[in-house]
Structures are given as C-alpha cells and as structure tokens.
Design a protein around this motif. Structure first.
Motif, PDB file in Angstrom:
ATOM      1  N   ALA A  84      -2.775   0.012   7.786  1.00 38.81           N
ATOM      2  CA  ALA A  84      -3.186  -0.675   9.011  1.00 38.81           C
ATOM      3  C   ALA A  84      -2.274  -0.575  10.253  1.00 38.81           C
ATOM      4  O   ALA A  84      -1.081  -0.377  10.043  1.00 38.81           O
ATOM      5  CB  ALA A  84      -3.582  -2.183   8.720  1.00 38.81           C
ATOM      6  N   ASP A  85      -2.680  -0.708  11.267  1.00 41.98           N
ATOM      7  CA  ASP A  85      -1.803  -0.510  12.641  1.00 41.98           C
ATOM      8  C   ASP A  85      -1.799  -2.236  13.014  1.00 41.98           C
ATOM      9  O   ASP A  85      -2.818  -2.901  12.959  1.00 41.98           O
ATOM     10  CB  ASP A  85      -2.525   0.041  13.683  1.00 41.98           C
ATOM     11  CG  ASP A  85      -2.233   1.421  13.416  1.00 41.98           C
ATOM     12  OD1 ASP A  85      -1.644   1.900  12.193  1.00 41.98           O
ATOM     13  OD2 ASP A  85      -2.922   2.212  14.064  1.00 41.98           O
ATOM     14  N   HIS A  86      -0.484  -2.704  13.447  1.00 45.59           N
ATOM     15  CA  HIS A  86      -0.513  -4.114  13.696  1.00 45.59           C
ATOM     16  C   HIS A  86       0.462  -4.206  14.755  1.00 45.59           C
ATOM     17  O   HIS A  86       1.477  -3.726  14.818  1.00 45.59           O
ATOM     18  CB  HIS A  86      -0.123  -4.662  12.449  1.00 45.59           C
ATOM     19  CG  HIS A  86      -0.117  -6.473  12.843  1.00 45.59           C
ATOM     20  ND1 HIS A  86      -1.193  -7.330  12.947  1.00 45.59           N
ATOM     21  CD2 HIS A  86       1.058  -7.430  12.817  1.00 45.59           C
ATOM     22  CE1 HIS A  86      -0.821  -8.454  13.086  1.00 45.59           C
ATOM     23  NE2 HIS A  86       0.266  -8.615  13.260  1.00 45.59           N
TER      24      HIS A  86
ATOM     25  N   SER B 122       0.942  -1.388   0.095  1.00 42.47           N
ATOM     26  CA  SER B 122      -0.044   0.042  -0.161  1.00 42.47           C
ATOM     27  C   SER B 122       0.836   1.437  -0.010  1.00 42.47           C
ATOM     28  O   SER B 122       1.913   1.313   0.630  1.00 42.47           O
ATOM     29  CB  SER B 122      -0.985  -0.008   1.151  1.00 42.47           C
ATOM     30  OG  SER B 122      -1.431   1.145   1.480  1.00 42.47           O
ATOM     31  N   THR B 123       0.285   2.224  -0.548  1.00 43.33           N
ATOM     32  CA  THR B 123       1.097   3.549  -0.653  1.00 43.33           C
ATOM     33  C   THR B 123       0.968   4.363   0.591  1.00 43.33           C
ATOM     34  O   THR B 123       1.669   5.457   1.045  1.00 43.33           O
ATOM     35  CB  THR B 123       0.695   4.439  -1.818  1.00 43.33           C
ATOM     36  OG1 THR B 123      -0.704   4.272  -1.782  1.00 43.33           O
ATOM     37  CG2 THR B 123       1.004   3.988  -3.176  1.00 43.33           C
ATOM     38  N   GLU B 124      -0.309   3.921   1.438  1.00 42.55           N
ATOM     39  CA  GLU B 124      -0.381   4.448   2.754  1.00 42.55           C
ATOM     40  C   GLU B 124       0.624   4.098   3.707  1.00 42.55           C
ATOM     41  O   GLU B 124       1.170   2.897   3.639  1.00 42.55           O
ATOM     42  CB  GLU B 124      -1.815   4.179   3.184  1.00 42.55           C
ATOM     43  CG  GLU B 124      -2.891   4.909   2.130  1.00 42.55           C
ATOM     44  CD  GLU B 124      -4.306   4.324   2.648  1.00 42.55           C
ATOM     45  OE1 GLU B 124      -4.429   4.104   3.860  1.00 42.55           O
ATOM     46  OE2 GLU B 124      -5.232   4.704   1.886  1.00 42.55           O
ATOM     47  N   THR B 125       0.607   4.773   4.821  1.00 45.55           N
ATOM     48  CA  THR B 125       1.627   4.382   5.971  1.00 45.55           C
ATOM     49  C   THR B 125       1.126   3.611   7.031  1.00 45.55           C
ATOM     50  O   THR B 125       0.278   3.975   7.744  1.00 45.55           O
ATOM     51  CB  THR B 125       2.315   5.662   6.531  1.00 45.55           C
ATOM     52  OG1 THR B 125       2.762   6.539   5.152  1.00 45.55           O
ATOM     53  CG2 THR B 125       3.561   5.241   7.418  1.00 45.55           C
ATOM     54  N   SER B 126       1.429   2.226   6.978  1.00 41.56           N
ATOM     55  CA  SER B 126       1.138   1.443   8.154  1.00 41.56           C
ATOM     56  C   SER B 126       2.127   1.755   9.525  1.00 41.56           C
ATOM     57  O   SER B 126       3.288   2.138   9.272  1.00 41.56           O
ATOM     58  CB  SER B 126       0.973  -0.081   7.865  1.00 41.56           C
ATOM     59  OG  SER B 126       0.154  -0.266   6.826  1.00 41.56           O
ATOM     60  N   THR B 127       1.752   1.300  10.614  1.00 39.34           N
ATOM     61  CA  THR B 127       2.288   1.545  11.731  1.00 39.34           C
ATOM     62  C   THR B 127       2.412   0.087  12.370  1.00 39.34           C
ATOM     63  O   THR B 127       1.205  -0.180  12.799  1.00 39.34           O
ATOM     64  CB  THR B 127       1.820   2.344  12.905  1.00 39.34           C
ATOM     65  OG1 THR B 127       1.696   3.609  12.136  1.00 39.34           O
ATOM     66  CG2 THR B 127       2.742   2.441  13.978  1.00 39.34           C
ATOM     67  N   ILE B 128       3.667  -0.359  12.577  1.00 46.91           N
ATOM     68  CA  ILE B 128       3.797  -1.714  13.207  1.00 46.91           C
ATOM     69  C   ILE B 128       4.589  -1.852  14.600  1.00 46.91           C
ATOM     70  O   ILE B 128       5.510  -1.256  14.424  1.00 46.91           O
ATOM     71  CB  ILE B 128       4.490  -2.723  12.014  1.00 46.91           C
ATOM     72  CG1 ILE B 128       3.596  -2.788  10.736  1.00 46.91           C
ATOM     73  CG2 ILE B 128       4.553  -4.142  12.601  1.00 46.91           C
ATOM     74  CD1 ILE B 128       4.192  -3.032   9.623  1.00 46.91           C
ATOM     75  N   SER B 129       3.987  -2.277  15.400  1.00 45.88           N
ATOM     76  CA  SER B 129       4.653  -2.336  16.634  1.00 45.88           C
ATOM     77  C   SER B 129       5.299  -3.688  17.046  1.00 45.88           C
ATOM     78  O   SER B 129       4.923  -4.638  16.207  1.00 45.88           O
ATOM     79  CB  SER B 129       3.781  -2.185  17.838  1.00 45.88           C
ATOM     80  OG  SER B 129       2.928  -1.169  17.472  1.00 45.88           O
ATOM     81  N   ASP B 130       6.281  -3.720  17.847  1.00 45.59           N
ATOM     82  CA  ASP B 130       6.920  -4.935  18.468  1.00 45.59           C
ATOM     83  C   ASP B 130       7.860  -5.682  17.184  1.00 45.59           C
ATOM     84  O   ASP B 130       7.788  -6.951  17.007  1.00 45.59           O
ATOM     85  CB  ASP B 130       6.166  -5.804  19.075  1.00 45.59           C
ATOM     86  CG  ASP B 130       5.821  -5.814  20.597  1.00 45.59           C
ATOM     87  OD1 ASP B 130       6.279  -4.705  21.142  1.00 45.59           O
ATOM     88  OD2 ASP B 130       4.991  -6.569  21.029  1.00 45.59           O
TER      89      ASP B 130
END
Ligand code: UD1
Length: 422
Positions: free
Chosen positions: A228-230, A36-44
């Motif tokens: 998406a955030d994950h 995706s060209t949108e910015t996802s935020t991934i934790s851990d």
C-alpha cells in the motif's frame, strides 16, 4: 561529540515552520510494511537516527528497504529469510525495536528479542506486550537477557485487556493480530493518533481493523496483506514543541503541516497561559501579544487525549519563564524529571516531590553547559537556552537528533542563532 551552541533570542518572532513526518508513527508503520512481501511506498518518513536504526533492524530481519532521504520516501517489503532475532546492540539503541516482535511472530512464528531493560525515563517493561502475545497462543520464555516467543502453530485471535493503555503494546499486538486466525479485541487500548495512522496503513494493506482511536480495537485476522502507499501523519510532538517555542519567544509563529485536532491539550494550556492560538486546516498559529505576560498553569500528564508526557519537559522550561508557580505532575513515566537538574544549573528554582514538580516562574536563567538527558529533555534545554541570558551549550544532542528533524535549520529560519559543533 557534537553539541549545539545556542544564543539567547532577543527579537520578537514573526515566522513560519513546517513540521516533519511523525517519528512515532513511522517506526510501527515501517514494521507493518514488512508484513507483506510486496513493496509498499511510504512518504514523509523523517530522516532521523531512530528511523535509520529501525531500518537497519528490519533489514537484519529480512526486509528490503530503500530510503530516499531527499524525498523522505521509503520503499519497503519483506524479502524473505533474515534473522528472527533482534540482538541487544540494536534493541539497546532503539527501544521501539521491540515492535519487531509482533511482526516476527506473524511472519516467522518465532521471535527472539533482547530485553529492552531500563531507560533514563523509567523501567519501561514490556509485560503488556508479552501478555498479549501469550493470550494469542505464543509461548513466552525469558532468560539470558532475551525474550523468546514461539507460535509454532500460528497465532490465534484473543480478547486482551491492557492494564495500562500502552502505545507500544497496542501497536505490537495489532501487528501480530492482523494475520492471526480469528478476531482479536484490545480493550483499554491506547488511542494516540499514531495508533490511528498505523491502523489506517494496515487497513490499506488489506487488514480488517475497526475502533482505532478508541479504547476498544477489533481486528479480524486476514490470510495475507498486500502493498500500500501511505503518507506519515505530521509529528504532533514536534508541532507541540514549536508551539512551546513560539510561546517562549513571543510574537507570531505559523506552524504548517500540523493537525490542530492532535494537539488540543497543548493548545488548551497555551491559551490558559495567555497565548492566542488559531487553528486552520493543516496549520496552527501561535501568537503572544506584546502586552501579555504569560502566566503559570498546572499540568498533569495522561495518556491521549490528556496532556502528553512528551511535552512535560519542554513545558517545565516554559513554566520557568511565566509568572507565578506552575505545578507539573507526571503520571505516565516514573522518572521523567531528568531535565530538572540541568535547568537548576541554569538558575531555575524547581522542587520535586515524588511525581510532582513545583516550578517558580519568572526567575532569570543564565546560559551554561548542559546536557540533553533524553529526547524531550533535550527540547527542554533548547527552550531554556532561548531565553537564558547569554550562551547555552547543549551536549548529548544525539538524543535530540533521534527525534527532531533539521532542528538547527528550522530554528535558524526563525531567526534563532544556533550552531551545531562537532
Ligand atoms: C510511546 C512513545 C513515547 C511516549 C509514550 C507515551 C514511541 C516510539 N514512543 O512509548 O514517545 O512518551 O508512548 O505516550 O511511540 N508499560 C508497562 N508495560 C508494558 C508497556 C508499557 O508497564 O508492557 C508502561 C511504561 O513503563 C510506561 C507506560 O506504560 O510507564 C506508558 O508506556 P507506553 O505507552 O508503552 O510507551 P512507549 O510505547 O514505550
């Protein structure tokens, strides 16, 4: 070259350790985020050599990535442009970089990836990945050390049967299929927890996936994915490594940020050996009562939910300590006994016959200079060094640091004497 210097552990454990985010889930999920060209935020996302190499590869292919190592949070999306080629020097450093192929085919219709070649634990071909892409309409060419895949009219859905439930092939095909035209079915798919974590992230990006975690995965292609955030699942192999460390040291270890369901085959083997393993929500406690002498067991590695091949080397060290002869059969990789020669240098008596190792337990090991022959073989050296007499020096720790975050710090917090020397 850096090395670990490890002293024999003499006490009884009474400690707690927190497991990091899972490397083998983070790598494909980072790839997925660039769909995706949108910015996802991934934790851990664990701060590991392999994660940082994957980051460099994806940036080379056009991704925008910011990684905050303190909070282990990554923001990531496709920035446009970038190369369609993963060159040899990058693929050679990180075999999982072949996962960029599915993403490149989906986003650019074209992928050129250096052939990963052999690796210490076996030939590790990518034929199953390529068969999947071909069934989806990609034209595959190989030569001059590269694999080229072209899908000028885009990918279409297909029914793909994997001859072996390969983790990498399942992930690569999933990455290519989520935006392909129509339905893709992967039969005899890998069902490792990392596949479920990838499917969960892709679904939250808008993908239409069902069956992840079983041997049949259905993917209905969608036009577009969004951010998406994950949060990455806890590392199940790190969890199992600390379970083995607890067994070898005796006493009690509370392992937090762990998912008991993911480590069942190892829990079962440790209980068979005589450990008391208690499962709680997000936590596993491994105890070896003082009057219990652990006994040897027989182990056969298998795809999930069988006994994990990644724990074969660490358990070889554990079986050097337990009473009786243990037998380990490796069915997943053809050459995963590289740690045995190093254990023999420490005094172990292990015989190999084809894919089976016979380990005479209960012999004293003595510390010496050894090498981490690969990532999990490195953990085997840590385990052996913990009970070997005196001091063990482990070279080639680059391999260990590819996959275990803050290992010396975590061991020191448990009372182990270990130094990292440059
Ligand atoms: C992943 C894990 C690794 C783990 C392994 C098995 C990552 C980054 N690595 O590796 O830690 O040990 O799963 O659980 O997630 N094979 C083929 N053709 C193919 C693909 C695989 O013959 O196209 C064979 C391999 O050579 C091997 C077996 O299948 O003998 C399993 O490999 P696979 O499941 O693909 O492992 P990886 O994804 O490379």
């Amino acid at each position: 070259m850096a090395k670990y210097v490890l002293q024999q552990y003499k006490g009884r454990l009474n400690s707690r350790v927190k497991i990091s985010g899972c490397k083998n889930a983070a790598l494909p999920i980072m790839c997925a985020a660039t769909l995706s060209t949108e910015t996802s935020t991934i934790s851990d996302i664990p701060d590991l050599i392999d994660v940082n190499i994957m980051k460099d590869i994806l940036v080379h292919l056009g991704a925008n990535i910011q990684y905050d190592k303190a909070s282990k949070t990554m923001t990531i999306g496709y920035g446009g442009n970038g190369s369609f080629e993963a060159p040899y020097d990058m693929v050679d450093k990180l075999r999982a970089s072949v996962l960029s192929m599915g993403v490149l085919l989906a986003t650019k219709g074209m992928a050129k990836v250096a052939s990963p070649g052999g690796c210490p634990i076996g030939a590790r071909p990518i034929d199953l990945h390529l068969k999947g892409f071909a069934a989806m309409g990609a034209e595959i060419q190989q030569g001059h050390g590269y694999v080229m895949a072209m899908a000028s009219r885009g990918l279409h859905g297909a029914t793909i049967y994997l001859d072996f439930p390969s983790v990498g092939a399942t992930e690569n095909i999933m990455l290519a299929a989520v935006t392909a035209r129509g339905e893709t079915i992967i039969d005899n798919a890998a069902n490792e927890p990392e596949i479920v974590d990838l499917a969960s992230f892709l679904s939250s990006m808008g993908a239409d996936i069902s069956g992840a975690g079983t041997d049949k995965i259905r993917i209905q292609g969608v036009n577009k994915l969004h951010a998406a955030d994950h949060t990455i699942m806890p590392d199940r192999i790190e969890t199992e490594s600390f379970m083995a460390i607890a067994a070898i040291l005796g006493g009690r270890l509370e392992i937090v940020n762990a998912i008991p369901e993911h480590v069942k085959p190892v829990t079962a083997k440790l209980r068979e050996m005589g450990c008391v393993v208690t499962e709680e929500e997000g936590c596993i406690v491994v105890e070896t009562p003082e009057n219990v002498n652990l006994k040897s067991v027989d182990i056969k590695t298998l795809p999930h939910p069988g006994f994990p091949t990644d724990m074969q080397a660490p358990f070889t060290s554990l079986l050097c300590k337990t009473a009786g002869t243990g037998i380990i059969t490796e069915t997943v990789f053809e050459n995963r006994f590289l740690h045995v020669q190093e254990l023999k240098r420490m005094g172990a008596n292990i015989k190999i016959d084809g894919r089976t190792a016979y380990i005479e337990g209960g012999l004293p090991l003595t510390g010496t200079k050894v090498k981490a022959m690969d990532l999990r073989a490195g953990m085997a050296m840590i385990l052996a060094g913990l009970f070997a007499d005196g001091q063990t020096e482990i070279d080639n720790i680059y391999h260990i640091e590819r996959g275990y975050e803050d290992l010396p710090e975590k061991l020191r917090s448990m009372g182990v004497e270990i130094a990292r020397i440059d």
